[in-house]
Design an enzyme around this catalytic site. Sequence first.
Site, PDB file in Angstrom:
ATOM      1  CB  SER A  87       2.659  28.527  35.906  1.00 34.13           C
ATOM      2  OG  SER A  87       3.807  29.302  35.838  1.00 34.13           O
ATOM      3  CG  HIS A  88       5.767  26.182  33.426  1.00 31.74           C
ATOM      4  ND1 HIS A  88       5.604  26.385  34.769  1.00 31.74           N
ATOM      5  CD2 HIS A  88       6.100  24.889  33.271  1.00 31.74           C
ATOM      6  CE1 HIS A  88       5.848  25.254  35.405  1.00 31.74           C
ATOM      7  NE2 HIS A  88       6.151  24.330  34.520  1.00 31.74           N
ATOM      8  CG  ASP A 120       5.538  31.758  33.186  1.00 33.68           C
ATOM      9  OD1 ASP A 120       5.455  32.989  33.350  1.00 33.68           O
ATOM     10  OD2 ASP A 120       5.356  30.944  34.110  1.00 33.68           O
ATOM     11  CG  ASP A 148       2.103  32.409  35.878  1.00 34.51           C
ATOM     12  OD1 ASP A 148       3.002  32.001  35.119  1.00 34.51           O
ATOM     13  OD2 ASP A 148       2.162  32.297  37.110  1.00 34.51           O
ATOM     14  CG  ASP A 198       5.441  33.099  37.610  1.00 29.61           C
ATOM     15  OD1 ASP A 198       5.470  32.643  36.451  1.00 29.61           O
ATOM     16  OD2 ASP A 198       5.034  32.444  38.589  1.00 29.61           O
ATOM     17  NE  ARG A 199       8.356  28.797  35.253  1.00 31.87           N
ATOM     18  CZ  ARG A 199       8.747  27.542  35.203  1.00 31.87           C
ATOM     19  NH1 ARG A 199       9.470  27.113  34.183  1.00 31.87           N
ATOM     20  NH2 ARG A 199       8.424  26.701  36.160  1.00 31.87           N
ATOM     21  CE  LYS A 250       8.494  31.409  38.737  1.00 31.78           C
ATOM     22  NZ  LYS A 250       7.821  30.494  39.668  1.00 31.78           N
TER      23      LYS A 250
HETATM   24  C1  VG1 Z   1       8.854  24.280  38.714  1.00 35.99           C
HETATM   25  C2  VG1 Z   1      10.220  24.885  38.900  1.00 35.99           C
HETATM   26  C3  VG1 Z   1      10.241  25.738  40.163  1.00 35.99           C
HETATM   27  C4  VG1 Z   1       9.134  26.787  40.088  1.00 35.99           C
HETATM   28  C5  VG1 Z   1       7.799  26.114  39.842  1.00 35.99           C
HETATM   29  C6  VG1 Z   1       6.670  27.093  39.645  1.00 35.99           C
HETATM   30  O1  VG1 Z   1       8.563  23.410  39.778  1.00 35.99           O
HETATM   31  O2  VG1 Z   1      11.212  23.893  38.954  1.00 35.99           O
HETATM   32  O3  VG1 Z   1      11.507  26.318  40.298  1.00 35.99           O
HETATM   33  O4  VG1 Z   1       9.077  27.521  41.279  1.00 35.99           O
HETATM   34  O5  VG1 Z   1       7.865  25.306  38.671  1.00 35.99           O
HETATM   35  O6  VG1 Z   1       6.915  27.947  38.581  1.00 35.99           O
HETATM   36  P1  VG1 Z   1       8.717  21.810  39.659  1.00 35.99           P
HETATM   37  O7  VG1 Z   1       8.228  21.266  40.962  1.00 35.99           O
HETATM   38  O8  VG1 Z   1       7.918  21.393  38.468  1.00 35.99           O
HETATM   39  O9  VG1 Z   1      10.172  21.557  39.426  1.00 35.99           O
HETATM   40  V1  VG1 Z   1       5.637  28.608  37.732  1.00 35.99           V
HETATM   41  O10 VG1 Z   1       6.176  29.780  36.754  1.00 35.99           O
HETATM   42  O11 VG1 Z   1       5.080  27.250  36.935  1.00 35.99           O
HETATM   43  O12 VG1 Z   1       4.511  28.999  38.854  1.00 35.99           O
HETATM   44 CO    CO Z   2       4.654  30.945  35.994  1.00 35.39          CO
END
Ligand code: VG1
Ligand code: CO
Length: 564
Positions: A116-117, A292, A294, A296-297, A393
């Site tokens: 992801s990010h 981001d 992937d 979704d953000r 998302k």
């Molecule tokens: C983070 C965010 C959470 C989000 C998750 C996955 O998790 O706070 O809101 O759903 O990333 O997003 P954490 O446990 O690091 O706070 V993504 O776009 O990385 O799949």
């Molecule tokens: Co993501």
Amino acid sequence: MSLSSVVVTTTPFEGQKPGTSGLRKKVKVFMEKHYTENFIQSIFNALGDKVKGSTLIVGGDGRYFSKQAINIIIRIASANGVAKLIIGQLGILSTPAVSSLIRTHNVLGGIVLTASHNPGGIRNDFGIKYNIENGGPAPDSVSDAIYENTKKITEYRTTPKLETDRLIDIIGTTTFNVDGRDFVVEIIDSAINYVSLMKEIFDFPKLRTVIRGTETRPAFNVLIDSMNGVTGVYVRRIFVEELGASPDHNVCRIIPLDNFGEIHPDPNLTYAKDLVDKVKDNEEYDLGAAFDGDGDRNMIIGKKAFFVTPSDSLAVLANNLQCIPYFQKNGVHGFARSMPTAAAVDRVASKLGKEMFEVPTGWKYFGNLMDAGRLSLCGEESFGTGSDHIREKDGIWAVLAWLSIIEHKNMSVEDILKEHWSTYGRNYFTRYDYEECESDAANQMMAHLEQTIASKDFVGKSYTFGGKTYTVSQADNFSYVDPIDNSVAKNQGIRVLFEDGSRLIYRLSGTGSSGATIRVYIDSYEKENVLTDAQVVLKPLVEIGLEISQLKKFTGRDAPTVIT
Ligand code: VG1
Ligand code: CO
């Protein structure tokens, strides 16, 4: 030619526990012998009999090691009796696109290859996530079952002779014969399914008039930044080819790179600073958006980089969904947000008479409510926004939703926000991240907080800073009972609630690949004076938050690494 599967003996690896959103580790860890194989086989073991004859979607953000991982998945799937894999060309599928494909094809699930990010490239992160048949991230029960299997795995099945070389490069279908069964690999265009979903949801001809302008209305000048992530593929098809955006002026960083060009593909004010600066410096831009790795953000900014917090973005969307064809057709059911997300959307829900849900952090907690028809729109403060069109998302969806509102209201981003605040008041919100702290120190700080909030006189205690006093009205470690299946999620973040409705929340991140990231969420509501700078309004609460947690003492950190 008929191929035969073989059984390979292996031993468990420690720590293959999926976090907030899948298993994320350094690429080098996934490259260790048997590491990826073990995890994939553990997914199949957890799924049990359902695997035989099933179809799965496979794809991801194209980060380094994706192709190797997909080849491993192809071979292991073939040996476990999977009938068919549908894979994005070159392994490319955004997370929302995977969710959509699972639903369109009505298949068992999907394997998403992304961290992801998190940054990518050989020195950075890789990730594997399993999504279930509704298209959403695996719920805790499934992730727990996968994890249990990783702890006791002794062997995996694979088909070593199955030729995967260049298999995912070209669109088309190949049928193999493995152990006497047909095994089909279909390579699909990464974008067609997703683009047609967006065309069903939104009025594209109308959105085109926003981007291109009309005789009576100037073009709304956007700058869409894919941050070298997977959305580039979709941004080109949707914004450039369908909506007429300029490939030179309206989009940037739209070629997916396997190391994201060495940037951190996280759309926030710190890591998307390039976009923020461009929009700030060039007054011709009316809206900036970034996604981001992937897809979704999303982050939305207006003219001169006017920042829209994700919590406000959610509330504005909730207030205006009726201008989007999908919601005209399907109606608007309830709203939801993750617990740390500011409660701006709650006020919209109460005005519109909609059900409102507060769930733990992580998109997996929204799925049941959507499946039950009780939730249409939801979001997280971490730049996640989405609806029940899929079960992830969806960054591009969020920008198209914003453009729909802009078309409908014919107002600037800033004016839409100001109008919203004057109706509902404003939730000031900020999040402080302390990335890669020492794990022990972070755990000790959380233990200290547990103790502090459990002490008898904590509720009722007052804290003062800079002339403002806050009195604790309630404190707990958030726990959630899913209203649909009654499953319980405990220890989802420490909450300190104050008498005026302000909140301090502390969590440890579940998406990092090393050390511990501490997140402190600060949220305060004001009915009047809605135009003050958020960091000024929240300063006293921030200081009080640091005092209660003793964060400096435990971590040695003077300042957060990211403020949003
Ligand atoms: C983070 C965010 C959470 C989000 C998750 C996955 O998790 O706070 O809101 O759903 O990333 O997003 P954490 O446990 O690091 O706070 V993504 O776009 O990385 O799949
Ligand atoms: Co993501």
